[in-house]
Write a protein that holds these residues in place. Structure first.
Motif, PDB file in Angstrom:
ATOM      1  N   UNK A   1     -26.942  -8.217  -5.630  1.00 27.83           N
ATOM      2  CA  UNK A   1     -27.663  -7.063  -6.169  1.00 27.83           C
ATOM      3  C   UNK A   1     -26.728  -6.012  -6.728  1.00 27.83           C
ATOM      4  N   UNK A   2     -25.581  -5.818  -6.070  1.00 27.64           N
ATOM      5  CA  UNK A   2     -24.574  -4.875  -6.557  1.00 27.64           C
ATOM      6  C   UNK A   2     -24.161  -5.234  -7.984  1.00 27.64           C
ATOM      7  N   UNK A   3     -23.856  -6.508  -8.208  1.00 26.42           N
ATOM      8  CA  UNK A   3     -23.427  -6.930  -9.546  1.00 26.42           C
ATOM      9  C   UNK A   3     -24.575  -6.823 -10.554  1.00 26.42           C
ATOM     10  N   UNK A   4     -25.791  -7.069 -10.128  1.00 30.97           N
ATOM     11  CA  UNK A   4     -26.936  -6.904 -11.023  1.00 30.97           C
ATOM     12  C   UNK A   4     -27.088  -5.447 -11.439  1.00 30.97           C
ATOM     13  N   UNK A   5     -26.915  -4.542 -10.506  1.00 32.98           N
ATOM     14  CA  UNK A   5     -27.015  -3.110 -10.826  1.00 32.98           C
ATOM     15  C   UNK A   5     -25.998  -2.705 -11.886  1.00 32.98           C
ATOM     16  N   UNK A   6     -24.819  -3.262 -11.824  1.00 31.43           N
ATOM     17  CA  UNK A   6     -23.752  -2.880 -12.750  1.00 31.43           C
ATOM     18  C   UNK A   6     -23.929  -3.458 -14.149  1.00 31.43           C
ATOM     19  N   UNK A   7     -24.837  -4.388 -14.326  1.00 30.55           N
ATOM     20  CA  UNK A   7     -24.975  -5.079 -15.607  1.00 30.55           C
ATOM     21  C   UNK A   7     -25.779  -4.308 -16.643  1.00 30.55           C
ATOM     22  N   UNK A   8     -26.555  -3.307 -16.229  1.00 26.42           N
ATOM     23  CA  UNK A   8     -27.415  -2.591 -17.181  1.00 26.42           C
ATOM     24  C   UNK A   8     -27.192  -1.092 -17.066  1.00 26.42           C
ATOM     25  N   UNK A   9     -27.330  -0.408 -18.191  1.00 26.52           N
ATOM     26  CA  UNK A   9     -27.128   1.027 -18.197  1.00 26.52           C
ATOM     27  C   UNK A   9     -28.106   1.780 -17.316  1.00 26.52           C
ATOM     28  N   UNK A  10     -29.376   1.340 -17.301  1.00 27.99           N
ATOM     29  CA  UNK A  10     -30.384   2.073 -16.536  1.00 27.99           C
ATOM     30  C   UNK A  10     -30.146   1.979 -15.037  1.00 27.99           C
ATOM     31  N   UNK A  11     -29.495   0.901 -14.570  1.00 34.31           N
ATOM     32  CA  UNK A  11     -29.332   0.676 -13.128  1.00 34.31           C
ATOM     33  C   UNK A  11     -27.925   0.943 -12.610  1.00 34.31           C
ATOM     34  N   UNK A  12     -26.997   1.252 -13.502  1.00 33.19           N
ATOM     35  CA  UNK A  12     -25.585   1.320 -13.093  1.00 33.19           C
ATOM     36  C   UNK A  12     -25.324   2.392 -12.042  1.00 33.19           C
ATOM     37  N   UNK A  13     -26.014   3.533 -12.148  1.00 34.18           N
ATOM     38  CA  UNK A  13     -25.751   4.619 -11.204  1.00 34.18           C
ATOM     39  C   UNK A  13     -26.212   4.314  -9.787  1.00 34.18           C
ATOM     40  N   UNK A  14     -26.976   3.244  -9.602  1.00 34.21           N
ATOM     41  CA  UNK A  14     -27.366   2.855  -8.248  1.00 34.21           C
ATOM     42  C   UNK A  14     -26.149   2.472  -7.404  1.00 34.21           C
ATOM     43  N   UNK A  15     -25.072   2.041  -8.058  1.00 35.51           N
ATOM     44  CA  UNK A  15     -23.866   1.633  -7.320  1.00 35.51           C
ATOM     45  C   UNK A  15     -22.588   2.179  -7.944  1.00 35.51           C
ATOM     46  N   UNK A  16     -22.700   3.047  -8.947  1.00 35.13           N
ATOM     47  CA  UNK A  16     -21.552   3.391  -9.789  1.00 35.13           C
ATOM     48  C   UNK A  16     -20.413   4.082  -9.065  1.00 35.13           C
ATOM     49  N   UNK A  17     -20.663   4.733  -7.941  1.00 31.47           N
ATOM     50  CA  UNK A  17     -19.601   5.457  -7.252  1.00 31.47           C
ATOM     51  C   UNK A  17     -18.831   4.586  -6.262  1.00 31.47           C
ATOM     52  N   UNK A  18     -19.172   3.296  -6.228  1.00 35.58           N
ATOM     53  CA  UNK A  18     -18.517   2.369  -5.307  1.00 35.58           C
ATOM     54  C   UNK A  18     -17.855   1.268  -6.137  1.00 35.58           C
ATOM     55  N   UNK A  19     -16.522   1.218  -6.179  1.00 34.85           N
ATOM     56  CA  UNK A  19     -15.822   0.348  -7.122  1.00 34.85           C
ATOM     57  C   UNK A  19     -15.948  -1.145  -6.852  1.00 34.85           C
TER      58      UNK A  19
ATOM     59  N   UNK B   1     -35.685  -4.621 -11.335  1.00 37.74           N
ATOM     60  CA  UNK B   1     -36.483  -3.751 -12.200  1.00 37.74           C
ATOM     61  C   UNK B   1     -36.502  -2.294 -11.739  1.00 37.74           C
ATOM     62  N   UNK B   2     -36.079  -2.031 -10.526  1.00 40.19           N
ATOM     63  CA  UNK B   2     -36.027  -0.649 -10.024  1.00 40.19           C
ATOM     64  C   UNK B   2     -35.176  -0.643  -8.764  1.00 40.19           C
ATOM     65  N   UNK B   3     -34.781   0.541  -8.338  1.00 39.82           N
ATOM     66  CA  UNK B   3     -33.994   0.608  -7.119  1.00 39.82           C
ATOM     67  C   UNK B   3     -33.844   2.028  -6.605  1.00 39.82           C
ATOM     68  N   UNK B   4     -33.550   2.124  -5.328  1.00 33.46           N
ATOM     69  CA  UNK B   4     -33.180   3.383  -4.684  1.00 33.46           C
ATOM     70  C   UNK B   4     -31.933   3.088  -3.872  1.00 33.46           C
ATOM     71  N   UNK B   5     -30.901   3.877  -4.067  1.00 36.22           N
ATOM     72  CA  UNK B   5     -29.616   3.540  -3.481  1.00 36.22           C
ATOM     73  C   UNK B   5     -28.815   4.797  -3.174  1.00 36.22           C
ATOM     74  N   UNK B   6     -27.610   4.583  -2.709  1.00 35.80           N
ATOM     75  CA  UNK B   6     -26.698   5.664  -2.338  1.00 35.80           C
ATOM     76  C   UNK B   6     -25.871   6.080  -3.539  1.00 35.80           C
ATOM     77  N   UNK B   7     -26.033   7.319  -3.979  1.00 36.80           N
ATOM     78  CA  UNK B   7     -25.155   7.843  -5.017  1.00 36.80           C
ATOM     79  C   UNK B   7     -23.855   8.324  -4.385  1.00 36.80           C
ATOM     80  N   UNK B   8     -23.979   8.981  -3.225  1.00 32.04           N
ATOM     81  CA  UNK B   8     -22.800   9.481  -2.516  1.00 32.04           C
ATOM     82  C   UNK B   8     -23.069   9.431  -1.022  1.00 32.04           C
ATOM     83  N   UNK B   9     -22.001   9.266  -0.266  1.00 31.15           N
ATOM     84  CA  UNK B   9     -22.092   9.231   1.186  1.00 31.15           C
ATOM     85  C   UNK B   9     -21.308  10.399   1.773  1.00 31.15           C
TER      86      UNK B   9
END
Length: 254
Positions: free
Chosen positions: A137-155, A176-184
Motif C-alpha cells: 500500500x505504501x508503494x501504491x500511495x507513492x505512485x499517484x499525485x493525489x495519494x502521495x501525501x498519505x506517505x510522503x513524509x516517510x522515505x 481509491x482513498x486513504x487516511x494516514x499519518x502525515x506527521x508523528x
C-alpha cells in the motif's frame, strides 16, 4: 546566517502555547527540523516539516525567506505566529504569498464516539474494502499525485511502519482513498486524508478516517486533525472533532 538547531526543544519557549502537532513533531525531534539565526539566545525560529513552516518569535525577513536544504520551492505553507509575521511575509513575498484561513480543532480524545466511528468505518459502498497501509500500500500511495501525501513524509516503507498508521480504501487492488499519518509526534499523529478525484463524495474518506481514529485510540495515540478548508472541517466534525479556531496561513508558490 540561519542554522539548524541541534536541540529543538531548547527553542520551545518561542513556540509556547501553539497547539499544532506538526510543530510538536519538530520540537520533540521526532520528525522535521528547527532553524534559527546563528548565535546565542535566538529571538526567532522556524520549525519545518513537509509542506509546513511555522514562524515564531520576533519577525525577521531573513528567517521568513529561508529555504531549508532539500526543500522544493514549488509549493509551501507558511504559518505565522502573529500579525507581525503576517506583515513580514506579505512584504517579503508580495502576491506570491496567498493568505488563506485554516481551521484548528480541539485536541480531546474523550470527544470521540467509538460506536459512531465503528459504524462509519463499516459504511463503505458495496465493492470497496478497507485495508491497513502495508508495504504494498505504501508503494501504491507513492505512485499517484493525489495519494502521495498519505506517505510522503516517510522515505521508506520501513520508516512508515516504524512511525505511522494508515488505512486505504480499495476496489479490488486499486487504491481509491486513504487516511494516514502525515506527521508523528510522541503522543500521536497528524492525519492526512485524500481521495481519488473521480471517487469523491462517496464516503470513502470518512470510512478510512474513522478506521484510523479508532486504531490510534486503541494504541494510545491522539489522532490530530487540522483542517485546510471548510470541507475538511465538516468531515472532521462528522467524525467527532470540535472546532477550536481559525488561523491564517500563506500558500507560497512560484
Amino acid at each position: 546566517m540561519i542554522q539548524k538547531v541541534s536541540d529543538p526543544s531548547s527553542l520551545a519557549p518561542l513556540f509556547a502555547g501553539w497547539q499544532e502537532t506538526i510543530l510538536w513533531s519538530c520540537l520533540q525531534g521526532v520528525m522535521g527540523e528547527v532553524y534559527a539565526p546563528a548565535g546565542e539566545g535566538p529571538t526567532a525560529a522556524l520549525a519545518t516539516l513537509g509542506d509546513f513552516t511555522f514562524l515564531a518569535g520576533q519577525p525577521q525577513g531573513e528567517l521568513a525567506a529561508f529555504v531549508p536544504p532539500g526543500r522544493s520551492p514549488a509549493f509551501h505553507l507558511l504559518v505565522p505566529q502573529n500579525e507581525g509575521w503576517c506583515r513580514c511575509i506579505e512584504t517579503l513575498y508580495g502576491p506570491r504569498a496567498r493568505r488563506i484561513t485554516r481551521y484548528a480543532t480541539h485536541k480531546d480524545s474523550q470527544a470521540f464516539d467509538r460506536r459512531r466511528l465503528t459504524q462509519l468505518a463499516a459504511s463503505l459502498p458495496p465493492g470497496y474494502a478497507l485495508r491497513a497501509i502495508d508495504e504494498t500500500g505504501y508503494h501504491q500511495c507513492r505512485q499517484a499525485g493525489w495519494s502521495r501525501d498519505l506517505v510522503s513524509q516517510f522515505p521508506t516503507p520501513e520508516a512508515y511502519a516504524a512511525l505511522a498508521l494508515g488505512f486505504g480504501v480499495f476496489r479490488g487492488d486499486r487504491l481509491l482513498a486513504g487516511a494516514s499519518t502525515y506527521a508523528r509526534y510522541r503522543e500521536g499523529i497528524e492525519i492526512e486524508v485524500d481521495t481519488h478525484p473521480d471517487h469523491r463524495r462517496q464516503g470513502l474518506a470518512t470510512g478510512a478516517a474513522a478506521a484510523l481514529i479508532l486504531a490510534c485510540l486503541d494504541c494510545g495515540l491522539y489522532p490530530s486533525w487540522d483542517a485546510h478548508n471548510t470541507i475538511s472541517l465538516s468531515l472532521a466534525q462528522k467524525l467527532g472533532y470540535r472546532f477550536s479556531h481559525p488561523y491564517p496561513a500563506y500558500e507560497l508558490s512560484q
